[in-house]
Design a protein around this motif. Structure first.
Motif, PDB file in Angstrom:
ATOM      1  N   THR A  55      30.970 -68.606   9.910  1.00 27.42           N
ATOM      2  CA  THR A  55      32.019 -67.603   9.809  1.00 27.42           C
ATOM      3  C   THR A  55      33.044 -68.026   8.757  1.00 27.42           C
ATOM      4  OG1 THR A  55      33.468 -68.625  11.430  1.00 27.42           O
ATOM      5  CG2 THR A  55      31.772 -67.135  12.276  1.00 27.42           C
ATOM      6  N   GLU A  56      33.905 -67.117   8.403  1.00 29.45           N
ATOM      7  CA  GLU A  56      34.990 -67.410   7.464  1.00 29.45           C
ATOM      8  C   GLU A  56      36.254 -67.829   8.206  1.00 29.45           C
ATOM      9  OE1 GLU A  56      34.888 -67.423   4.077  1.00 29.45           O
ATOM     10  OE2 GLU A  56      32.735 -67.092   4.262  1.00 29.45           O
ATOM     11  N   SER A  57      36.119 -68.175   9.466  1.00 32.20           N
ATOM     12  CA  SER A  57      37.275 -68.525  10.287  1.00 32.20           C
ATOM     13  C   SER A  57      37.795 -69.916   9.957  1.00 32.20           C
ATOM     14  CB  SER A  57      36.898 -68.468  11.763  1.00 32.20           C
ATOM     15  OG  SER A  57      36.492 -67.179  12.119  1.00 32.20           O
ATOM     16  N   HIS A  58      39.102 -70.035  10.019  1.00 33.98           N
ATOM     17  CA  HIS A  58      39.789 -71.311   9.841  1.00 33.98           C
ATOM     18  C   HIS A  58      40.705 -71.522  11.032  1.00 33.98           C
ATOM     19  CE1 HIS A  58      39.328 -72.111   5.306  1.00 33.98           C
ATOM     20  NE2 HIS A  58      38.432 -71.211   5.652  1.00 33.98           N
ATOM     21  N   TRP A  59      40.949 -72.785  11.385  1.00 32.56           N
ATOM     22  CA  TRP A  59      41.825 -73.127  12.489  1.00 32.56           C
ATOM     23  C   TRP A  59      42.857 -74.135  12.006  1.00 32.56           C
ATOM     24  CZ3 TRP A  59      36.645 -72.383  12.645  1.00 32.56           C
ATOM     25  CH2 TRP A  59      36.187 -71.380  13.488  1.00 32.56           C
ATOM     26  N   PRO A  60      44.083 -74.065  12.540  1.00 29.07           N
ATOM     27  CA  PRO A  60      45.141 -74.973  12.080  1.00 29.07           C
ATOM     28  C   PRO A  60      44.976 -76.406  12.569  1.00 29.07           C
ATOM     29  CG  PRO A  60      45.994 -73.494  13.763  1.00 29.07           C
ATOM     30  CD  PRO A  60      44.585 -73.052  13.461  1.00 29.07           C
ATOM     31  N   THR A  61      44.222 -76.627  13.658  1.00 29.03           N
ATOM     32  CA  THR A  61      44.041 -77.985  14.163  1.00 29.03           C
ATOM     33  C   THR A  61      42.562 -78.264  14.419  1.00 29.03           C
ATOM     34  OG1 THR A  61      44.199 -77.436  16.519  1.00 29.03           O
ATOM     35  CG2 THR A  61      46.279 -77.886  15.355  1.00 29.03           C
ATOM     36  N   ARG A  62      42.225 -79.533  14.432  1.00 25.09           N
ATOM     37  CA  ARG A  62      40.852 -79.944  14.727  1.00 25.09           C
ATOM     38  C   ARG A  62      40.483 -79.557  16.160  1.00 25.09           C
ATOM     39  NH1 ARG A  62      37.744 -83.745  17.006  1.00 25.09           N
ATOM     40  NH2 ARG A  62      35.903 -84.460  15.846  1.00 25.09           N
ATOM     41  N   ASP A  63      41.417 -79.735  17.086  1.00 28.85           N
ATOM     42  CA  ASP A  63      41.144 -79.391  18.481  1.00 28.85           C
ATOM     43  C   ASP A  63      40.785 -77.918  18.642  1.00 28.85           C
ATOM     44  OD1 ASP A  63      41.542 -81.978  19.373  1.00 28.85           O
ATOM     45  OD2 ASP A  63      43.592 -81.617  20.066  1.00 28.85           O
ATOM     46  N   ALA A  65      39.486 -75.936  16.366  1.00 32.49           N
ATOM     47  CA  ALA A  65      38.164 -75.732  15.764  1.00 32.49           C
ATOM     48  C   ALA A  65      37.065 -76.213  16.698  1.00 32.49           C
ATOM     49  CB  ALA A  65      38.079 -76.461  14.419  1.00 32.49           C
ATOM     50  N   MET A  66      37.285 -77.345  17.360  1.00 29.57           N
ATOM     51  CA  MET A  66      36.280 -77.882  18.276  1.00 29.57           C
ATOM     52  C   MET A  66      36.115 -76.987  19.513  1.00 29.57           C
ATOM     53  SD  MET A  66      34.893 -80.396  16.809  1.00 29.57           S
ATOM     54  CE  MET A  66      33.922 -80.921  18.205  1.00 29.57           C
ATOM     55  N   VAL A  67      37.190 -76.412  20.007  1.00 29.08           N
ATOM     56  CA  VAL A  67      37.090 -75.481  21.132  1.00 29.08           C
ATOM     57  C   VAL A  67      36.257 -74.272  20.711  1.00 29.08           C
ATOM     58  CG1 VAL A  67      38.388 -73.854  22.575  1.00 29.08           C
ATOM     59  CG2 VAL A  67      39.183 -76.209  22.323  1.00 29.08           C
ATOM     60  N   ALA A  68      36.529 -73.739  19.520  1.00 27.59           N
ATOM     61  CA  ALA A  68      35.755 -72.592  19.021  1.00 27.59           C
ATOM     62  C   ALA A  68      34.276 -72.964  18.899  1.00 27.59           C
ATOM     63  CB  ALA A  68      36.306 -72.125  17.680  1.00 27.59           C
ATOM     64  N   LEU A  69      33.983 -74.159  18.396  1.00 29.98           N
ATOM     65  CA  LEU A  69      32.598 -74.595  18.251  1.00 29.98           C
ATOM     66  C   LEU A  69      31.892 -74.649  19.599  1.00 29.98           C
ATOM     67  CD1 LEU A  69      30.210 -75.710  16.656  1.00 29.98           C
ATOM     68  CD2 LEU A  69      31.283 -77.979  16.817  1.00 29.98           C
ATOM     69  N   THR A  70      32.523 -75.226  20.607  1.00 35.35           N
ATOM     70  CA  THR A  70      31.888 -75.297  21.921  1.00 35.35           C
ATOM     71  C   THR A  70      31.704 -73.899  22.514  1.00 35.35           C
ATOM     72  OG1 THR A  70      33.996 -75.715  23.045  1.00 35.35           O
ATOM     73  CG2 THR A  70      32.688 -77.633  22.413  1.00 35.35           C
ATOM     74  N   GLU A  71      32.623 -72.986  22.216  1.00 39.18           N
ATOM     75  CA  GLU A  71      32.476 -71.607  22.694  1.00 39.18           C
ATOM     76  C   GLU A  71      31.318 -70.907  21.978  1.00 39.18           C
ATOM     77  OE1 GLU A  71      36.392 -69.996  22.184  1.00 39.18           O
ATOM     78  OE2 GLU A  71      37.078 -70.794  24.104  1.00 39.18           O
ATOM     79  N   ARG A  78      31.208 -64.986  20.406  1.00 38.88           N
ATOM     80  CA  ARG A  78      30.210 -64.534  19.434  1.00 38.88           C
ATOM     81  C   ARG A  78      30.739 -64.786  18.028  1.00 38.88           C
ATOM     82  NH1 ARG A  78      28.604 -58.551  20.992  1.00 38.88           N
ATOM     83  NH2 ARG A  78      29.455 -58.462  18.925  1.00 38.88           N
ATOM     84  N   LEU A  79      29.834 -65.011  17.103  1.00 40.47           N
ATOM     85  CA  LEU A  79      30.243 -65.291  15.726  1.00 40.47           C
ATOM     86  C   LEU A  79      30.945 -64.111  15.081  1.00 40.47           C
ATOM     87  CD1 LEU A  79      27.136 -67.286  14.582  1.00 40.47           C
ATOM     88  CD2 LEU A  79      29.445 -68.164  14.852  1.00 40.47           C
ATOM     89  N   ASP A  80      30.675 -62.882  15.534  1.00 37.08           N
ATOM     90  CA  ASP A  80      31.336 -61.730  14.931  1.00 37.08           C
ATOM     91  C   ASP A  80      32.627 -61.350  15.659  1.00 37.08           C
ATOM     92  OD1 ASP A  80      30.081 -60.801  17.192  1.00 37.08           O
ATOM     93  OD2 ASP A  80      29.141 -59.075  16.233  1.00 37.08           O
ATOM     94  N   ASP A  81      33.023 -62.125  16.693  1.00 37.06           N
ATOM     95  CA  ASP A  81      34.312 -61.894  17.344  1.00 37.06           C
ATOM     96  C   ASP A  81      35.430 -62.271  16.384  1.00 37.06           C
ATOM     97  OD1 ASP A  81      33.137 -61.089  19.694  1.00 37.06           O
ATOM     98  OD2 ASP A  81      33.455 -62.998  20.735  1.00 37.06           O
TER      99      ASP A  81
END
Length: 91
Positions: A55-63, A65-71, A78-81
């Motif tokens: 996805t083209e999503s970015h997150w301000p913190t590593r934590d 981003a990691m939560v999104a990855l586990t989700e 979903r990747l299109d959410d």
């Protein structure tokens, strides 16, 4: 949410790192990158041996981003959410 992060070690910021884990029985690996602007994004995501579209999503913190990855890996997101913090152009 705490269970998702349980067992994950905090790392110093790197331009790129490979992360591994298990979420709801699914094994994942991903290339987590830190942009010059200080936002985290994924260059590659693989769940149970299958590549996921990045996805083209970015997150301000590593934590975050990691939560999104586990989700993504567990199917909770979903990747299109729409991303939680917005979509930013990669630099």
């Amino acid at each position: 949410m705490e269970q998702i992060l349980k067992g994950l070690e905090m790392h110093e910021k790197h331009a790129q790192e490979t992360v591994f884990g298990v979420a709801d029985g699914a094994t994942y690996t991903a290339e987590l990158c830190l942009s010059k602007a200080g936002h985290y994004y994924f260059m590659q995501i693989q769940v149970d041996g299958h590549n996921l579209p990045v996805t083209e999503s970015h997150w301000p913190t590593r934590d975050q981003a990691m939560v999104a990855l586990t989700e993504y890996a567990s199917g909770a997101r979903r990747l299109d959410d729409p991303p939680v913090v917005g979509i930013l152009a990669k630099d």
